[in-house]
Design a protein around this motif. Structure first.
Motif, PDB file in Angstrom:
ATOM      1  N   TYR A 135       0.829  -1.202   0.000  1.00  0.00           N
ATOM      2  CA  TYR A 135       0.000   0.000   0.000  1.00  0.00           C
ATOM      3  C   TYR A 135       0.862   1.248   0.000  1.00  0.00           C
ATOM      4  N   LYS A 136       0.256   2.319  -0.529  1.00  0.00           N
ATOM      5  CA  LYS A 136       0.838   3.650  -0.407  1.00  0.00           C
ATOM      6  C   LYS A 136      -0.279   4.626  -0.049  1.00  0.00           C
ATOM      7  N   MET A 137       0.106   5.828   0.316  1.00  0.00           N
ATOM      8  CA  MET A 137      -0.885   6.840   0.653  1.00  0.00           C
ATOM      9  C   MET A 137      -1.711   7.192  -0.580  1.00  0.00           C
ATOM     10  N   GLY A 138      -3.024   7.267  -0.393  1.00  0.00           N
ATOM     11  CA  GLY A 138      -3.922   7.600  -1.493  1.00  0.00           C
ATOM     12  C   GLY A 138      -4.298   9.068  -1.498  1.00  0.00           C
ATOM     13  N   GLY A 139      -5.278   9.393  -2.337  1.00  0.00           N
ATOM     14  CA  GLY A 139      -5.662  10.786  -2.512  1.00  0.00           C
ATOM     15  C   GLY A 139      -6.343  11.413  -1.319  1.00  0.00           C
ATOM     16  N   GLY A 140      -6.787  10.611  -0.353  1.00  0.00           N
ATOM     17  CA  GLY A 140      -7.453  11.159   0.823  1.00  0.00           C
ATOM     18  C   GLY A 140      -6.516  11.752   1.851  1.00  0.00           C
TER      19      GLY A 140
END
Length: 403
Positions: free
Chosen positions: A254-259
């Motif tokens: 996982y990586k940081m998303g747009g939220g």
């Protein structure tokens, strides 16, 4: 330096709301949290000091620098104040907690706290720890209502600058220790705690004619944090900012998303494996603007999930692992004229402390791991040395026999 009214923090009081069924559990009746003359209320969040009765000098330097930089009206410790397995007696607990509470008390700043999973591992009960907290002036922590899960479920109101009305509410929840084996590694906020939260929020709305904007503090983050992350192919696992999921999500990346709006994802978030309904209750009740967590020492992100901000704070302590110069604390500024909005920033070691980071493994893996490695290497050297010595003696005996 901020002022706080004298009060007996040893007295646990429940404010009984007239004609309402749900009590508000807060500290002494004389304790007042209040916006200042500029309409600001400043909160310093200190996560994961997680040390022993002889804490690391770097952590104490950092804590003092954080306190000086924040000019806070309230300090909140979000759990794992001690490394429980290393703090097994009441005397040791008093020393370990005293090291982090004394700098706060000496500055005359009120403080609150919640428990983390490691606080509960050393055999010193939460109730005994609570009494130690309450022995310090400025303590606003309370046990909370009897008969529900945990110790330290309570709330605190923050009043207007003129003291005439509450402007917002602060929730504190005990997120527990470990979950049921084979089901979830970490515990979760239980239904009786959620019921208390929703009933109390409703009672406050009934008393004051509106749902007060609220901010929540607990140790272990909610599982919904993974709804904010973007899953990526395993081929990207070595990319900066990509982490392998925790527990039931291991094998996924996982990586940081747009939220997300700010911060770092330095490790996999480690929530319980099963949602408890806590996040849904926050979302549906509609009062919680932001929920603040610790637990994951290398994460200091801010992300918004279904209208609720989920915010992590990196660790202050150097006894257990961290992220070098990104050890730190979080400053949160609330505004009287817009209580459903807030400002926040991280206060990092790199910006606050001029002394070099601890050497060896301590600044990344923590002094605890460093001590284990040193002990293992020392033991190995002794074994190898003993083997060499024994080999030399045997060889010497053989040589003498051959003469």
């Amino acid at each position: 330096m901020k002022k706080w009214k004298p009060f007996l923090c040893a007295a646990l009081s429940a404010l009984l709301l007239a004609d309402l069924t749900a009590p508000v559990y807060a500290a002494g009746e004389d304790a007042v949290l209040q916006f200042d003359e500029n309409g600001e209320f400043r909160i310093l969040i200190v996560a994961d000091t997680q040390d022993t009765a002889t804490p690391q000098e770097a952590a104490i330097r950092l804590l003092n620098a954080e306190l000086d930089a924040a000019d806070a009206d309230l300090v909140v410790f979000t759990g794992d104040q001690v490394h429980g397995p290393s703090v097994r007696t009441t005397e040791a607990m008093e020393k370990a907690l005293g090291a982090i509470l004394s700098p706060v008390a000496e500055r005359g700043i009120p403080f609150a706290a919640v428990f983390g999973n490691h606080d509960d591992e050393g055999g010193v009960s939460k109730e005994t720890q609570l009494a130690i907290y309450q022995s310090y002036p400025g303590c606003l922590m309370s046990a909370g209502p009897d008969g529900i899960t945990g110790c330290g479920n309570y709330n605190l109101l923050v009043w207007s600058s003129d003291g005439s009305r509450p402007v917002c509410n602060l929730w504190f929840l005990d997120s527990g220790t470990y979950g049921e084996k084979g089901v979830s590694k970490y515990a979760r906020v239980e239904q009786d705690q959620i019921d208390w939260y929703t009933a109390t929020a409703g009672s406050l709305a009934g008393q004051y004619g509106e749902m007060l904007p609220a901010y929540l503090f607990q140790h272990i983050i909610v599982p919904e944090i993974y709804d904010l992350l973007t899953e990526v192919p395993a081929s990207e696992k070595k990319t900066d900012g990509v982490v392998e999921g925790f527990s039931s999500r291991s094998g996924h990346y996982y990586k940081m998303g747009g939220g997300f709006t700010a911060g770092h994802l330095g490790e996999a978030p480690c929530p319980p494996d099963i949602p408890s309904g806590e996040f849904a209750a926050m979302r549906d009740t509609g009062d919680v603007v932001a929920a603040f967590f610790g637990h994951d020492h290398k994460n200091d992100f801010v992300g918004t999930c279904e209208g609720v901000d989920l915010v992590n704070t990196s660790g202050t302590g150097f006894y257990i692992y961290g992220d070098r110069e990104y050890h730190g604390a979080r400053l949160v500024v609330l505004h009287e004229n817009a209580p459903a909005e807030y400002d926040t920033e991280m206060l990092y070691y790199k910006d606050l402390v001029s002394e070099p980071l601890p050497g060896g493994l301590a600044s990344v893996h923590g002094k605890y791991v460093e001590n284990i490695v040193i002990a293992a290497v020392s033991g190995l050297v002794i074994v190898i040395g003993a083997g060499i010595f024994a080999g030399v003696r045997i060889a010497g005996r053989k040589k003498r026999r051959q003469k």
